[in-house]
Design an enzyme around this catalytic site. Structure first.
Site, PDB file in Angstrom:
ATOM      1  N   ASP A   1       0.819  -1.218   0.000  1.00 24.50           N
ATOM      2  CA  ASP A   1       0.000   0.000   0.000  1.00 24.50           C
ATOM      3  C   ASP A   1       0.851   1.265   0.000  1.00 24.50           C
ATOM      4  O   ASP A   1       0.415   2.323  -0.443  1.00 24.50           O
ATOM      5  CB  ASP A   1      -0.871   0.021   1.264  1.00 24.50           C
TER       6      ASP A   1
ATOM      7  N   GLY B   1     -16.628   7.601  -3.576  1.00 25.92           N
ATOM      8  CA  GLY B   1     -16.231   8.288  -4.811  1.00 25.92           C
ATOM      9  C   GLY B   1     -17.020   7.824  -6.021  1.00 25.92           C
ATOM     10  O   GLY B   1     -17.352   8.618  -6.908  1.00 25.92           O
TER      11      GLY B   1
END
Length: 309
Positions: free
Chosen positions: A75, A260
């Protein structure tokens, strides 16, 4: 066996593991070896909730699949291109050298993927593009990408920094944390739980950590839900504006993640008033885009705004 996905283990050629923290060591994906696992254990301090479970998954696959190659995808890796003045805190430099205390950023796999997908849609060279990617889910982060490289991102040493999130506070004055520890007689563990589990949309609204339920409550006249929504979109607008500043312009703005992709109201509110940056949404396109890939820009918009799952 019930679902017939795989008939035998030999069908598996390789295994990919999403590993949250690669520290300063891992700047790309790596083939997992015994040495790599040992180094991941060194980063448990940096991601105590995530890396131990990532390592458990790696060990379980190794026990079941033996010599099948495995890859760790980090990540933090995409953000390893941030310059020192972007990732350092204004703390004594010796603490960085001693404990690797710095901003790492997270959600790198998502920011990397949607920025590359945006490049393909626009049809330009990555080197020529200035992109801002907004990963908005239960955890939220925003990244400034210049020529394909992450130059700043809103999450920091931990995933608490930056935007308001489902249950995480985002940016707070660090001295406020000390103040509350004294006032409420909290332990460090209590404070950690407060910042991570009881703050954000949940803590402000008192309604939910789920944006769908927040928006529904706003429509029903709930004032605290309205504050939570406004706080969420205001912070996002502030970060978008800051990142346009550090990029020196903007070509593409991307929304991804559960919020989103599925909350037109969030996309609208967080970009409304940014026309002077060239950001203008088409209201109809925005409202009808739920969970699908689409360019939601107004025809005359200088910036291409996209939803990319």
């Amino acid at each position: 066996e019930n679902h017939g996905v795989l008939e035998e283990r030999e069908e598996i050629d390789a295994v990919g593991h999403r590993v949250v923290h690669g520290g300063e060591k891992f700047k790309n994906s790596v083939i997992i070896t015994k040495d790599v696992v040992e180094q991941l254990q060194e980063f448990i301090d940096l991601a105590p909730l995530h890396n131990p479970n990532n390592i458990k998954g790696i060990n379980a696959c190794h026990n079941l699949l033996h010599d099948i190659p495995m890859v760790a995808v980090f990540d933090t890796a995409f953000h390893s291109t941030m310059p020192d003045y972007s990732y350092l805190y204004g703390l004594p430099y010796v603490l960085y050298k001693r404990y690797a205390v710095r901003r790492y950023g997270f959600h790198g796999t998502s920011h990397y993927y949607v920025s590359r997908r945006a490049r393909d849609i626009v049809g330009s060279d990555m080197e020529d593009l200035k992109i801002i990617t907004c990963h908005l889910g239960n955890g939220c982060s925003i990244t400034a990408i210049d020529g394909g490289r992450s130059v700043d991102t809103s999450m920091g040493f931990t995933p608490v920094e930056g935007l308001l999130m489902g249950t995480r506070s985002g940016d707070v004055d660090p001295a406020l944390v000390l103040h509350l520890i004294g006032k409420e007689e909290l332990t460090i563990g209590d404070m950690n739980t407060l910042l991570n589990k009881h703050s954000g949309l949940q803590g402000v609204s008192g309604v939910s950590s789920d944006m769908r339920e927040i928006i529904e409550a706003v429509e029903n006249g709930n004032e605290r839900a309205r504050i939570a929504l406004d706080l969420f979109t205001y912070r996002l607008k502030k970060y978008i504006s800051a990142y346009v500043g550090i990029l020196g312009g903007l070509d593409v703005l991307v929304f991804t993640g559960g919020i989103g992709e599925n909350a037109p109201k969030v996309r609208w509110n967080s970009t409304d008033g940014l026309e002077h940056f060239g950001i203008a949404l088409d209201e109809e396109k925005n409202n009808e885009t739920i969970g699908t890939e689409n360019n939601i820009s107004a025809d005359d918009s200088g910036v291409q705004t996209m939803v990319i799952p």
